[in-house]
Scaffold this active site. Sequence first.
Site, mmCIF file in Angstrom:
data_model
loop_
_atom_site.group_PDB
_atom_site.id
_atom_site.type_symbol
_atom_site.label_atom_id
_atom_site.label_comp_id
_atom_site.label_asym_id
_atom_site.label_seq_id
_atom_site.Cartn_x
_atom_site.Cartn_y
_atom_site.Cartn_z
ATOM 1 N NE ARG A 118 33.597 92.864 13.720
ATOM 2 C CZ ARG A 118 33.551 91.595 14.091
ATOM 3 N NH1 ARG A 118 32.387 90.999 14.249
ATOM 4 N NH2 ARG A 118 34.656 90.913 14.310
ATOM 5 C CB THR A 122 23.905 90.272 14.029
ATOM 6 O OG1 THR A 122 24.723 90.564 12.865
ATOM 7 C CG2 THR A 122 22.446 90.286 13.615
ATOM 8 C CG ASP A 216 38.503 102.609 12.314
ATOM 9 O OD1 ASP A 216 39.234 102.489 11.301
ATOM 10 O OD2 ASP A 216 37.331 102.197 12.360
ATOM 11 C CG ASP A 219 37.703 105.705 10.428
ATOM 12 O OD1 ASP A 219 37.419 105.523 9.232
ATOM 13 O OD2 ASP A 219 36.865 105.605 11.346
#
Length: 228
Positions: A118, A122, A216, A219
């Site tokens: 990503r 934006t 996450d 992670d």
Amino acid sequence: MTTDLREPDHQADRESVHLLPQTKWLRSLHTIIRDRHADRERFVTNASRVIRQLVESGLEQLPFEQSDVLTPVGETYRGLGITPRICGVSIARAGESMESELRAISPGIRIGKILIQRDKETKLPHLYYSALPEDIGERHVLLLDPTLATGGTALTAIGVLLDQGVPEEHIVFVNVLSSPEGIEVVHRSHPGVRIVTSSIEEGLNENAYMRPGIGDFGDRYFGTDAVR
């Protein structure tokens, strides 16, 4: 707030979303992997147990044909075998956590990769890399990503597969957690894609994180989360 793992609400969801049976055993695994205090070893071990169930359910969505075998006592067993050629495609990096369970169930299976990140400003997904089997358009695909949140990454990955000639009806998207919003986004654009998940979450919060969520996944699985 406590929550029950949700069943699909709409008829379209019932036909295209395949939720794992919400057993007490599955809920106990979710209790471990959702715990913010779970160490990496406990997280990986128990997440892998959920992923194994998901991969098996994903394979269940594929076409089968009769395949008879002779048993050791000389009798015929009227069995089944998967009809099409298949492959896995993981959305890096988190999707790579699901590859080992797919390989364990289907040794020798081809696995492609798609890298999507990503944009920090934006918030839109950007395709950086893909490596797929040359004949992927002739295969059924298990698309692997532990989480389906907003659906942006999913749409980009599905678009890559469609560009390679994979019909959307040949794509099974396998997730550990899925948000109702993400499911809606995928099915609005690609109603033929089937989703296999172990939990439909309550929804997204103001930061687009799933509730109650898991953090996450990549992670936590690969041990790159912040030291607590």
